[in-house]
Design a protein around this motif. Structure first.
Motif, mmCIF file in Angstrom:
data_model
loop_
_atom_site.group_PDB
_atom_site.id
_atom_site.type_symbol
_atom_site.label_atom_id
_atom_site.label_comp_id
_atom_site.label_asym_id
_atom_site.label_seq_id
_atom_site.Cartn_x
_atom_site.Cartn_y
_atom_site.Cartn_z
ATOM 1 N N LYS A 180 -98.969 107.675 10.083
ATOM 2 C CA LYS A 180 -99.321 107.687 8.854
ATOM 3 C C LYS A 180 -99.367 106.722 7.775
ATOM 4 N N GLU A 181 -98.311 105.730 8.299
ATOM 5 C CA GLU A 181 -98.158 104.507 7.664
ATOM 6 C C GLU A 181 -99.386 103.376 7.783
ATOM 7 N N GLU A 182 -100.417 103.653 8.807
ATOM 8 C CA GLU A 182 -101.511 102.981 9.107
ATOM 9 C C GLU A 182 -102.854 103.450 8.415
ATOM 10 N N THR A 183 -102.580 104.392 7.465
ATOM 11 C CA THR A 183 -103.891 105.204 7.034
ATOM 12 C C THR A 183 -103.604 105.102 5.281
ATOM 13 N N ALA A 184 -104.906 105.134 4.849
ATOM 14 C CA ALA A 184 -104.790 105.372 3.329
ATOM 15 C C ALA A 184 -106.003 106.112 3.119
ATOM 16 N N ALA A 185 -106.245 106.795 1.881
ATOM 17 C CA ALA A 185 -107.326 107.558 1.413
ATOM 18 C C ALA A 185 -107.614 107.431 -0.063
ATOM 19 N N PHE A 186 -108.722 107.686 -0.363
ATOM 20 C CA PHE A 186 -109.267 107.922 -1.921
ATOM 21 C C PHE A 186 -109.853 109.073 -2.042
ATOM 22 N N GLY A 187 -109.487 109.404 -3.323
ATOM 23 C CA GLY A 187 -110.002 110.946 -3.804
ATOM 24 C C GLY A 187 -109.712 110.973 -5.402
ATOM 25 N N ASP A 188 -110.479 112.180 -5.771
ATOM 26 C CA ASP A 188 -110.319 112.430 -7.327
ATOM 27 C C ASP A 188 -110.164 113.787 -7.729
ATOM 28 N N GLY A 189 -110.230 114.671 -6.418
ATOM 29 C CA GLY A 189 -110.136 116.287 -7.007
ATOM 30 C C GLY A 189 -109.295 117.133 -6.292
ATOM 31 N N HIS A 190 -109.051 118.401 -6.558
ATOM 32 C CA HIS A 190 -108.017 119.167 -6.165
ATOM 33 C C HIS A 190 -108.213 119.277 -4.554
ATOM 34 N N ASN A 191 -109.629 119.361 -4.219
ATOM 35 C CA ASN A 191 -109.934 119.828 -2.795
ATOM 36 C C ASN A 191 -109.346 118.262 -1.766
ATOM 37 N N ASP A 192 -109.244 117.245 -2.715
ATOM 38 C CA ASP A 192 -108.462 116.127 -1.871
ATOM 39 C C ASP A 192 -106.955 115.919 -1.703
ATOM 40 N N LEU A 193 -106.302 117.128 -2.089
ATOM 41 C CA LEU A 193 -104.999 116.890 -2.052
ATOM 42 C C LEU A 193 -104.523 116.821 -0.768
ATOM 43 N N PRO A 194 -104.837 117.922 0.167
ATOM 44 C CA PRO A 194 -104.648 117.812 1.581
ATOM 45 C C PRO A 194 -104.689 116.463 2.413
ATOM 46 N N MET A 195 -105.913 115.960 1.971
ATOM 47 C CA MET A 195 -105.991 114.558 2.573
ATOM 48 C C MET A 195 -105.172 113.633 2.118
ATOM 49 N N LEU A 196 -105.067 113.560 0.729
ATOM 50 C CA LEU A 196 -104.118 112.573 0.199
ATOM 51 C C LEU A 196 -102.692 112.538 0.496
ATOM 52 N N GLU A 197 -102.079 113.885 0.843
ATOM 53 C CA GLU A 197 -100.734 113.950 1.314
ATOM 54 C C GLU A 197 -100.695 113.675 2.485
ATOM 55 N N MET A 198 -101.616 113.467 3.527
ATOM 56 C CA MET A 198 -101.642 113.337 5.015
ATOM 57 C C MET A 198 -101.535 111.832 5.159
ATOM 58 N N VAL A 199 -101.896 110.822 4.333
ATOM 59 C CA VAL A 199 -101.935 109.466 4.581
ATOM 60 C C VAL A 199 -100.701 108.713 4.063
ATOM 61 N N GLY A 200 -100.425 107.719 4.342
ATOM 62 C CA GLY A 200 -99.463 106.737 3.899
ATOM 63 C C GLY A 200 -99.741 106.259 2.413
ATOM 64 N N TYR A 201 -100.897 106.015 2.211
ATOM 65 C CA TYR A 201 -101.092 105.295 0.965
ATOM 66 C C TYR A 201 -102.404 105.942 0.289
ATOM 67 N N PRO A 202 -102.042 107.044 -0.495
ATOM 68 C CA PRO A 202 -103.099 107.807 -1.379
ATOM 69 C C PRO A 202 -103.350 107.139 -2.538
ATOM 70 N N ILE A 203 -104.535 106.778 -2.844
ATOM 71 C CA ILE A 203 -105.071 105.969 -3.793
ATOM 72 C C ILE A 203 -106.081 107.040 -4.491
ATOM 73 N N VAL A 204 -105.968 107.080 -5.940
ATOM 74 C CA VAL A 204 -106.642 107.908 -6.751
ATOM 75 C C VAL A 204 -107.465 107.130 -7.718
ATOM 76 N N MET A 205 -108.656 107.888 -8.035
ATOM 77 C CA MET A 205 -109.331 107.214 -8.957
ATOM 78 C C MET A 205 -109.185 107.400 -10.443
ATOM 79 N N ASP A 206 -109.349 106.475 -11.214
ATOM 80 C CA ASP A 206 -108.994 106.595 -12.707
ATOM 81 C C ASP A 206 -109.594 107.762 -13.401
ATOM 82 N N ASN A 207 -110.846 108.139 -12.871
ATOM 83 C CA ASN A 207 -111.440 109.461 -13.544
ATOM 84 C C ASN A 207 -110.837 110.748 -12.871
#
Length: 269
Positions: free
Chosen positions: A212-239
């Motif tokens: 997990k610590e070797e991964t990151a993800a970028f997202g903006d919507g509610h359907n991105d939550l499962p993806m963001l929660e699975m990675v070590g570094y979830p990065i979210v858009m300003d929008n």
């Protein structure tokens, strides 16, 4: 920090408001030299331009995880895992939505096609973003029969009150087989309950033996939550929605400001 793979949503994240990957964004992403997997609610045909712009290889994830695929030597889509909605469920949903919300833009996807029975404001808006032409089914009755291999049902409305009423109606049907998710402010999408962005990520983590610590993800919507929660570094858009920002490791610039490329260079390098 050593990031070995980045997972990235498309609409509202990688793509700007015109539905494109800007050349400056693509350059920042490519120059980082970190492998990227697109994880999108889109169909493979709607992902192709971004795949080409970023010169991506390997596994990609479509339909919110309903389809995990790789791109063959001749640019063909080669399925690895599929999760479709049962046809009887598709019919129930299509007929109910059309009956109770006749003004909502309604369409659906199988493996290769995007279907609708009328060209309305929502279809034209989606066309402007994806540059894909829908397959027009001539009669409403035939359209409402659905397909045997439906991956996604998509509804578009630009009225917030209608969006809330539509979501409430769909939840009231209490169909355990499906997942109902908002993807952007104007979109509500239905996929199979087991079609989750996290499924595609789990496949790649196992295949590449990544932590997990070797991964990151970028997202903006509610359907991105499962993806963001699975990675070590979830990065979210300003929008993004505020509740999505609440779970972020960092918030990057908006999708119209090359937020993915900026975030990779600033937070992950």
């Amino acid at each position: 920090m050593t990031i070995k793979r980045i997972f990235c949503d498309m609409d509202g994240t990688l793509l700007n408001s015109k539905g494109k990957v800007s050349e400056s964004n693509a350059t920042l992403i490519r120059d980082a030299g970190i492998p990227v997997t697109l994880v999108s609610a889109r169909a493979p045909m709607e992902m192709r331009d971004a795949v080409d712009a970023l010169q991506l290889k390997g596994v990609q994830v479509a339909f919110n995880g309903g389809l995990i695929y790789r791109i063959g030597d001749n640019n063909e889509v080669l399925p690895i895992h599929t999760q479709i909605i049962k046809k009887s469920t598709v019919q129930l949903l299509l007929k109910g939505i059309r009956q109770h919300f006749p003004k909502v833009s309604l369409s659906y996807y199988d493996f290769k096609n995007w279907y609708c029975d009328r060209i309305d404001e929502g279809i034209l808006y989606e066309q402007s973003l994806t540059r894909q032409a829908p397959t027009l089914i001539e009669t409403e009755n035939q359209f409402l029969e659905g397909k045997t291999n439906t991956f996604k049902i998509m509804m578009i409305t630009f009225d917030e009150a209608t969006m809330r009423e539509l979501a409430k109606y769909l939840q009231s049907l209490d169909l355990p087989e499906i997942t109902i998710q908002r993807s952007g402010k104007a979109y509500l999408e239905i996929t199979h309950r087991l079609a989750k962005k996290s499924k595609g990520i789990a496949y790649i983590l196992q295949k590449e033996q990544l932590t997990k610590e070797e991964t990151a993800a970028f997202g903006d919507g509610h359907n991105d939550l499962p993806m963001l929660e699975m990675v070590g570094y979830p990065i979210v858009m300003d929008n993004a929605f505020d509740d999505i920002k609440a779970i972020a490791y960092k918030t990057t610039k908006s999708n119209d400001e090359d937020g993915v490329g900026y975030g990779i260079q600033k937070f992950l390098k």
